[in-house]
Write an enzyme that holds these catalytic residues in place. Sequence first.
Site, PDB file in Angstrom:
ATOM      1  N   ASP A  15      -7.125 -19.615 -46.757  1.00 23.97           N
ATOM      2  CA  ASP A  15      -6.365 -18.358 -46.778  1.00 23.97           C
ATOM      3  C   ASP A  15      -5.008 -18.616 -46.116  1.00 23.97           C
ATOM      4  O   ASP A  15      -4.851 -19.569 -45.341  1.00 23.97           O
ATOM      5  CB  ASP A  15      -7.155 -17.282 -46.028  1.00 23.97           C
ATOM      6  CG  ASP A  15      -6.371 -16.002 -45.843  1.00 23.97           C
ATOM      7  OD1 ASP A  15      -5.807 -15.508 -46.830  1.00 23.97           O
ATOM      8  OD2 ASP A  15      -6.312 -15.509 -44.696  1.00 23.97           O
ATOM      9  N   ARG A  22      -8.329  16.152  -0.049  1.00 23.52           N
ATOM     10  CA  ARG A  22      -7.342  15.420   0.745  1.00 23.52           C
ATOM     11  C   ARG A  22      -6.010  16.135   0.584  1.00 23.52           C
ATOM     12  O   ARG A  22      -5.737  16.722  -0.470  1.00 23.52           O
ATOM     13  CB  ARG A  22      -7.195  13.979   0.242  1.00 23.52           C
ATOM     14  CG  ARG A  22      -8.261  13.035   0.680  1.00 23.52           C
ATOM     15  CD  ARG A  22      -7.916  11.598   0.331  1.00 23.52           C
ATOM     16  NE  ARG A  22      -7.485  11.416  -1.041  1.00 23.52           N
ATOM     17  CZ  ARG A  22      -6.214  11.267  -1.416  1.00 23.52           C
ATOM     18  NH1 ARG A  22      -5.232  11.294  -0.525  1.00 23.52           N
ATOM     19  NH2 ARG A  22      -5.910  11.101  -2.687  1.00 23.52           N
ATOM     20  N   VAL A  44     -16.181  16.207  -4.884  1.00 22.65           N
ATOM     21  CA  VAL A  44     -16.501  17.397  -4.089  1.00 22.65           C
ATOM     22  C   VAL A  44     -17.229  18.424  -4.954  1.00 22.65           C
ATOM     23  O   VAL A  44     -18.175  19.082  -4.506  1.00 22.65           O
ATOM     24  CB  VAL A  44     -15.221  18.004  -3.471  1.00 22.65           C
ATOM     25  CG1 VAL A  44     -15.524  19.356  -2.820  1.00 22.65           C
ATOM     26  CG2 VAL A  44     -14.627  17.048  -2.449  1.00 22.65           C
ATOM     27  N   TYR A  55       0.819  -1.212   0.000  1.00 24.03           N
ATOM     28  CA  TYR A  55       0.000   0.000   0.000  1.00 24.03           C
ATOM     29  C   TYR A  55       0.856   1.266   0.000  1.00 24.03           C
ATOM     30  O   TYR A  55       0.805   2.064  -0.938  1.00 24.03           O
ATOM     31  CB  TYR A  55      -0.953  -0.005   1.198  1.00 24.03           C
ATOM     32  CG  TYR A  55      -1.846   1.217   1.231  1.00 24.03           C
ATOM     33  CD1 TYR A  55      -2.899   1.335   0.328  1.00 24.03           C
ATOM     34  CD2 TYR A  55      -1.625   2.251   2.136  1.00 24.03           C
ATOM     35  CE1 TYR A  55      -3.717   2.463   0.329  1.00 24.03           C
ATOM     36  CE2 TYR A  55      -2.436   3.380   2.150  1.00 24.03           C
ATOM     37  CZ  TYR A  55      -3.479   3.479   1.244  1.00 24.03           C
ATOM     38  OH  TYR A  55      -4.274   4.600   1.243  1.00 24.03           O
TER      39      TYR A  55
END
Length: 737
Positions: free
Chosen positions: A508, A283, A387, A88
């Site tokens: 083909d 933030r 926001v 993280y």
Amino acid sequence: MAKTIIISNRLPVQLQISNGGITAVPSVGGLATGMKSVHSGGDSLWIGWSGLTDEEIPEELISKIDSALAEHGSSKVNLTEKEVDGFYYGFSNRTIWPLFHYFLEYSEFELESWEIYKAVNQKFADAILEKADNEDTIWIHDYQLMLVPQMVRAERPDISIGFFLHIPFPSYEIFRTLPWRKEVLLGLLGSDLIGFHTYDYERHFLSSVRRLLGLEVSFNDIYLDERVIKVDSFPMGIDYKKFSEAAKEHSQRSEEQKSELQKRLDTHKKSAPDAKFFLSIDRLDYTKGIAKRLKAFEYFLNKYPHYKEKVRLIILAVPSRSNVPQYQLLKREIDELVGRINGELSTVSWTPIWYFYRSMPFENLIDLYTSSDIAWLTPIRDGMNLVAKEYIATRTDKTGVLILSEMAGSANEMNESLLINPNNFEQIADSLNEAINMPKEEQIARNTVLQKRLERYNVEKWANDFMNSLINQKQKDQTYQTKRLSIDLMNTVMTDYKKAKRRLVFLDYDGTLAGFHNDPQKASPDEELYRLLDEISSQENTDMYLISGRDKETFTEWFLPKKYNMIVEHGVWISQGGEEFRMLENVKKDWMEKILPVLESFVDRTPGSFIEEKNYSLAWHYRKTDPDFGQKRSVELNTVLTSLIANDDLSVLNGNKVMEIKSSNVNKGRASMRVYSEHDYDFVFAIGDDWTDEFMFQELPKESVTIKVGRQKTQAKYFVDNTKNVRSILKRFAEKR
């Protein structure tokens, strides 16, 4: 019963340990709110990290935590402190987050963090596999879990998987700097549906897929092995009703019911009725541009000094990732800027900036939204920015002005706001001035449109649209499967093949018998192909034709003196039983002198492209060019050629990374029918991969077995995915089994 499994880094509940007990409290974040309709409706499960590391959870509380989470329809993934730090705080937020937000200078490319990221993603995948059944629907969220889709797909090939990225996906030039770029792309491509907030992010992703993986992309479909992955944009909304009704309730409060913050705001409003409140909520993150906003505010006051003591900037910076060095430096910079600007400009009765560094409860957010005249939200880069939408939803009287960065994903939906470049202080200052002086009638007109749009496309509709698209994608794939040449269908074909009195087989070459190569001359037959063709062509009462756009010189080199039948240059030349090629159609070539200089000019301007001069046609190849640039040039060339050959008996064939100009009366359909008319065939088979083969599929008798290699739209009855599948068919023909 099929269930929906939602996967995110964090669970939608917060765990609190106290007095030997555990309490699970629902979160109020954007994702938790957005997924409420999916999570609460029907049978569902949410998998994620609890927020507590293994070291923080006493052993005697493990079962209690599991029970508490189960009551909220959740199941936890256990992570250690080291895993959280590497996965993280490390790779997710020191590598992916800055890189995807174009802050390349902050990106760290550490192998150890990458290895932990992979290991933790595998933990999440294992948790899904433990809980999921094949009929379940999996929805994985965000940049922390980009490898999970493929990890799940590897074990459950048929399960339905959706992935949504809540941050921007960067341009190819930025993304290519990631050392593990291909692994990330392939991880995401384990999904059936990949969603982004905006079309810009979607096209950046598709560009990276084309240029780094070389995969075929058709509009917003990606073709990978035997799968089609859909990529689309779904702009996330808000819980409009929640914010709108909260604002209405807020306006009806008595003085005693008001919060302390609201009372303070009211006091300042009364002391200066004409003063304006600017609101900034973010933030604390370098992507949000808070420091630039403060400097722009100072610039505004210097350019328009008459607004001093008449405006106030309210900044709410919510703490975030405070143990990451860049965030610590940013906090210090903002503190110093606020202190300096307030110190230099404040008067006895006026402080230009109110600065709050903390989280605020929902009630106080409504206080700020409803009391502020102007919302000033100017991130440097932002996936969406909810926001901005929340502010508009709370404007019950429809007044107020939104100043929004054009770098925010929400700017695409909110053109009625004042859109600005967050780096242009002059534009920002002028926009603030415009906002202050905007007539109420104009404010109401702008916000009326915005509110209608936001109310209609709310967060519930966002979630439902994604889920419906995922369901449709799975159904579309199932529809494809009905045309796939399955084992049962192939068995039926083989029954007809074996009992036929006379067979006609058209094969083909490029993209069918052999894969594509950057250098067409290197796509030569291998020994296995020679063996299979030998066996089929030698079968009694079987006429096998290789039918191709290739020139006769190449096929002469590759296949003569084999006894094969061959049709080349789309039907200009024919060779039967290993004889020399003879002309099947009488065509002219004097037009080539006019077209060749045009193609040469495109070669000069398109690095990697080249011209193939055949006997009676010209081909412009762009397989080795940059995929996006090559596609753009092909469209341009097609326009030029269409105009140039308007009065000639010529046509332009758009093949796989090649454009060919040839005589209009020459095509594979015409050539194949001439061969078909020579005998009484009771089994006809034709297979090919691009639209030059469509002439053949269309012209041959309806009872023919026609097969397209790939999933593009076709006249063929069936399809197979790739050349490997074609080889399997040839083996069965060769062995008559």
